[in-house]
Enzyme design. Structure first.
Site, PDB file in Angstrom:
ATOM      1  N   ARG A  41     -47.299  38.862  27.389  1.00  0.00           N
ATOM      2  CA  ARG A  41     -48.647  38.306  27.281  1.00  0.00           C
ATOM      3  C   ARG A  41     -48.759  37.093  28.198  1.00  0.00           C
ATOM      4  O   ARG A  41     -48.476  35.967  27.798  1.00  0.00           O
ATOM      5  CB  ARG A  41     -48.966  37.928  25.836  1.00  0.00           C
ATOM      6  CG  ARG A  41     -50.408  37.437  25.638  1.00  0.00           C
ATOM      7  CD  ARG A  41     -50.663  37.069  24.182  1.00  0.00           C
ATOM      8  NE  ARG A  41     -52.059  36.673  23.988  1.00  0.00           N
ATOM      9  CZ  ARG A  41     -52.527  35.437  24.209  1.00  0.00           C
ATOM     10  NH1 ARG A  41     -51.711  34.479  24.628  1.00  0.00           N
ATOM     11  NH2 ARG A  41     -53.802  35.166  24.012  1.00  0.00           N
ATOM     12  N   SER A 113     -55.625  44.785  18.086  1.00  0.00           N
ATOM     13  CA  SER A 113     -55.805  43.685  17.150  1.00  0.00           C
ATOM     14  C   SER A 113     -56.990  43.985  16.244  1.00  0.00           C
ATOM     15  O   SER A 113     -58.046  44.421  16.707  1.00  0.00           O
ATOM     16  CB  SER A 113     -56.067  42.379  17.902  1.00  0.00           C
ATOM     17  OG  SER A 113     -54.954  42.000  18.677  1.00  0.00           O
ATOM     18  N   LYS A 142     -52.565  30.627  20.361  1.00  0.00           N
ATOM     19  CA  LYS A 142     -53.748  31.285  20.920  1.00  0.00           C
ATOM     20  C   LYS A 142     -54.983  30.488  20.514  1.00  0.00           C
ATOM     21  O   LYS A 142     -55.208  30.236  19.326  1.00  0.00           O
ATOM     22  CB  LYS A 142     -53.845  32.720  20.403  1.00  0.00           C
ATOM     23  CG  LYS A 142     -52.730  33.635  20.892  1.00  0.00           C
ATOM     24  CD  LYS A 142     -52.799  35.001  20.244  1.00  0.00           C
ATOM     25  CE  LYS A 142     -54.043  35.753  20.660  1.00  0.00           C
ATOM     26  NZ  LYS A 142     -54.077  37.122  20.091  1.00  0.00           N
TER      27      LYS A 142
END
Length: 219
Positions: A41, A113, A142
């Site tokens: 990521r 998600s 995040k």
């Protein structure tokens, strides 16, 4: 591949999550400590771009491949196809899982998600192989996360989809993830609890040993 087992200790990392540690060393320590899946990521402040991002992805993939750890790319379907990754994970604002499936083919892993039962249902119908549910707790890793959801959505999704693979996300540590497993999650996704740890290998080993205890207690 047993997706549920692969989700047990699901490490998510980019080069900007590792502080003063060398990112590839962090990943290798996590692999040595017992992660069961890895998600590349590379997003946010100071993230690599262009060819540097591609090379970093290839280096991470090489380490995972040597250890037979599934390698998932966050969002970037083109990169996943280019390097031959094992799959892609997308959020609610990214490409639809059905579109990703058309691009990747039937033999790759697709994760989505989800924050509600409705989003889970849509992801499953679109062809997802697993869903990531949360955030269970607040997270600083995040900045674009939804409000803290706790474990209710996991419980609801598990009641409706008894066997579908679910991984919990958001603020999880070795001392707080048990409720997510008890609610029905098959595993936990981790960023800072490994990437920011003084010793990533020891942190991963602690997560893995705690997971065994929690699963045994839940039986």
């Amino acid at each position: 591949m047993n997706i549920k087992e692969a989700l047990r200790i699901y490490f998510i990392m980019g080069s900007n999550n590792c502080g003063s540690h060398e990112p590839l060393d962090v990943l290798q320590q996590a692999i040595d400590g017992g992660i069961t899946m890895f998600q590349f990521r590379e997003k946010g402040d100071d993230a690599l771009t262009g060819e540097a991002k591609k090379q970093f992805a290839r280096d991470c993939f090489r380490l995972c491949k040597q250890a037979n750890v599934p390698f998932i790319v966050n969002d970037d379907v083109d990169l996943a196809i280019e390097i031959g990754a094992d799959g892609v994970h997308v959020g609610q604002d990214d490409l639809d899982a059905g579109v990703v499936r058309q691009k990747l083919g039937s033999d790759k892993i697709i994760g989505v998600s989800s924050h509600t039962l409705q989003e889970s249902k849509a992801a499953i119908e679109a062809g997802a192989d697993y869903i990531g549910m949360g955030p269970i707790y607040a997270t600083t890793t995040k900045l674009d996360t939804n409000p803290v959801a706790g474990t209710k959505a996991i419980q609801e999704t598990r009641q409706h989809f008894a066997q579908f693979p679910i991984v919990a996300i958001g603020g999880l540590q070795a001392d707080n993830f048990a409720p997510a497993i008890e609610a029905g999650a098959d595993g936990i996704s981790i960023i800072s609890a490994i990437a920011s740890a003084p010793n990533p290998k020891e942190a991963t080993e602690k997560l893995a040993s705690t997971m065994k205890e929690v699963i045994n207690d839940a039986k």
